[in-house]
Motif scaffolding. Sequence first.
Motif, PDB file in Angstrom:
ATOM      1  N   ARG A  11       0.844  -1.188   0.000  1.00 25.85           N
ATOM      2  CA  ARG A  11       0.000   0.000   0.000  1.00 25.85           C
ATOM      3  C   ARG A  11       0.882   1.242   0.000  1.00 25.85           C
ATOM      4  O   ARG A  11       1.974   1.249   0.579  1.00 25.85           O
ATOM      5  N   ILE A  12       0.400   2.294  -0.641  1.00 22.30           N
ATOM      6  CA  ILE A  12       1.145   3.548  -0.622  1.00 22.30           C
ATOM      7  C   ILE A  12       1.172   4.071   0.812  1.00 22.30           C
ATOM      8  O   ILE A  12       0.131   4.189   1.457  1.00 22.30           O
ATOM      9  N   PRO A  13       2.356   4.369   1.353  1.00 18.80           N
ATOM     10  CA  PRO A  13       2.416   4.884   2.731  1.00 18.80           C
ATOM     11  C   PRO A  13       1.593   6.158   2.896  1.00 18.80           C
ATOM     12  O   PRO A  13       1.660   7.061   2.047  1.00 18.80           O
ATOM     13  N   GLU A  14       0.827   6.218   3.967  1.00 18.12           N
ATOM     14  CA  GLU A  14       0.045   7.405   4.296  1.00 18.12           C
ATOM     15  C   GLU A  14       0.512   7.912   5.649  1.00 18.12           C
ATOM     16  O   GLU A  14       0.567   7.164   6.616  1.00 18.12           O
ATOM     17  N   ARG A  15       0.844   9.198   5.705  1.00 18.70           N
ATOM     18  CA  ARG A  15       1.426   9.780   6.914  1.00 18.70           C
ATOM     19  C   ARG A  15       0.723  11.100   7.244  1.00 18.70           C
ATOM     20  O   ARG A  15      -0.041  11.655   6.438  1.00 18.70           O
ATOM     21  N   VAL A  16       1.023  11.603   8.423  1.00 18.75           N
ATOM     22  CA  VAL A  16       0.576  12.934   8.838  1.00 18.75           C
ATOM     23  C   VAL A  16       1.815  13.809   8.983  1.00 18.75           C
ATOM     24  O   VAL A  16       2.830  13.372   9.543  1.00 18.75           O
ATOM     25  N   ALA A  17       1.750  15.025   8.459  1.00 18.11           N
ATOM     26  CA  ALA A  17       2.876  15.955   8.547  1.00 18.11           C
ATOM     27  C   ALA A  17       2.393  17.300   9.073  1.00 18.11           C
ATOM     28  O   ALA A  17       1.251  17.719   8.820  1.00 18.11           O
ATOM     29  N   GLU A  18       3.267  17.964   9.809  1.00 18.52           N
ATOM     30  CA  GLU A  18       2.956  19.272  10.386  1.00 18.52           C
ATOM     31  C   GLU A  18       3.586  20.372   9.559  1.00 18.52           C
ATOM     32  O   GLU A  18       4.735  20.250   9.099  1.00 18.52           O
ATOM     33  N   VAL A  19       2.846  21.456   9.360  1.00 19.51           N
ATOM     34  CA  VAL A  19       3.372  22.616   8.648  1.00 19.51           C
ATOM     35  C   VAL A  19       4.387  23.318   9.551  1.00 19.51           C
ATOM     36  O   VAL A  19       4.062  23.758  10.653  1.00 19.51           O
ATOM     37  N   ILE A  20       5.626  23.440   9.059  1.00 26.58           N
ATOM     38  CA  ILE A  20       6.693  24.105   9.800  1.00 26.58           C
ATOM     39  C   ILE A  20       6.932  25.513   9.287  1.00 26.58           C
ATOM     40  O   ILE A  20       7.263  26.426  10.049  1.00 26.58           O
ATOM     41  N   ASP A  21       6.723  25.714   7.978  1.00 24.60           N
ATOM     42  CA  ASP A  21       6.978  27.035   7.396  1.00 24.60           C
ATOM     43  C   ASP A  21       6.198  27.189   6.102  1.00 24.60           C
ATOM     44  O   ASP A  21       6.098  26.235   5.313  1.00 24.60           O
ATOM     45  N   VAL A  22       5.641  28.375   5.889  1.00 25.10           N
ATOM     46  CA  VAL A  22       5.024  28.743   4.615  1.00 25.10           C
ATOM     47  C   VAL A  22       5.526  30.140   4.278  1.00 25.10           C
ATOM     48  O   VAL A  22       5.246  31.095   5.015  1.00 25.10           O
ATOM     49  N   THR A  23       6.282  30.252   3.193  1.00 26.30           N
ATOM     50  CA  THR A  23       6.929  31.516   2.864  1.00 26.30           C
ATOM     51  C   THR A  23       6.796  31.805   1.379  1.00 26.30           C
ATOM     52  O   THR A  23       7.017  30.913   0.551  1.00 26.30           O
ATOM     53  N   MET A  24       6.468  33.041   1.033  1.00 22.03           N
ATOM     54  CA  MET A  24       6.483  33.454  -0.361  1.00 22.03           C
ATOM     55  C   MET A  24       7.933  33.688  -0.770  1.00 22.03           C
ATOM     56  O   MET A  24       8.626  34.523  -0.180  1.00 22.03           O
ATOM     57  N   VAL A  25       8.433  32.947  -1.764  1.00 17.73           N
ATOM     58  CA  VAL A  25       9.842  33.041  -2.147  1.00 17.73           C
ATOM     59  C   VAL A  25      10.047  33.711  -3.493  1.00 17.73           C
ATOM     60  O   VAL A  25      11.167  34.073  -3.852  1.00 17.73           O
ATOM     61  N   ALA A  26       8.991  33.869  -4.260  1.00 21.14           N
ATOM     62  CA  ALA A  26       9.046  34.548  -5.562  1.00 21.14           C
ATOM     63  C   ALA A  26       7.621  34.866  -5.957  1.00 21.14           C
ATOM     64  O   ALA A  26       6.661  34.370  -5.343  1.00 21.14           O
TER      65      ALA A  26
END
Length: 342
Positions: free
Chosen positions: A104-119
């Motif tokens: 099965r395709i691995p399914e995980r939970v991830a936490e947002v650490i950073d969201v930045t406009m870079v361009a």
Amino acid sequence: MTNYDITIHTRDRQRVSFVCSEAEDLLFAAERESILLPSQCRKGTCGACVATVTAGAYHLGEVSTEALPESAQVRGDVLLCRTYPRADLILEAPYDYNYIRFERIPERVAEVIDVTMVATGTRRLLLRLQPDTQGGAAEFEAGQFMEIQVPGGEARRAYSLANNTNWNGDLEFFITLRPDGAFSTYLESALVGDRLNIRGPLGTFTLRENGLQPRWFVGGGTGLVPLLSMLRRMADWGETLPARLYFGARYEDELFCQEEIRQIQDKLPQLQVKICLSRPGNEWAGYRGSVMEALRDDLGSLAASPDLYVCGSTRLVQGVTELALSQGLPDSSLRFERFLSA
């Protein structure tokens, strides 16, 4: 309902078999038996699940002619996500057996650490996997992608990874914002600490070991992202292969990861970089023209045929493919991935 036997021969002369009913597409039927064949959009628009039918009858559903041109359809090329058997089928796949997963395709939970406009129009999204029974490390091949579930719904969007495998569980993405795009809309209000469901890693757009063959990387816009992952892996492993990077955009404010590219060059001194702007300002000191024009100039003075890794729009992929073949590069030297709107 009639069932048919499906056999797929891989590039390295191995095979995988499964059963598919006339009402199922080949990709779905394989996954039902825990056979994960390379794919991406599952909508007939990206071309990632292409294969060639060598025996048997089938019905091909609606596909994008950019992903599967009519000339390819005539010679028996199909997209597995849009192919329904009408007899036992034998197919040839353009990838090796080790790209097929039997799980099965691995399914995980991830936490947002950073969201930045870079361009202009591009945001960096950094996620960190939450430890679970699979551990906390981020393990993937350079060039692969993850599917991120859009919060509040079931839809998923595929994004390439920019970083390298790591013990911290960090997953780095650079995402083009699309007007009214489902995940783009979420990114406008995303907050550090948000939890996202992800699937993967997925994809076969990865580095190929090919002796001392030079590697040239060609990316347009966020097509740079998987190429960054590949170059970072080369740098981490101390590889000495000749390498070039062609990164194209329209305007200077659309460029991103310039410092990251310089850091890679510090570790890969043999890496030549050409940043190309098709609509440069008066002060631009880099290449003035499209990435296609820069590539055409350099392919014309080749001393050794390179392997080309290309990621970007369908137009860029098609253009580079046609250019490379016209310059005498073999089809086997080309590896590419198209970007889809999300």
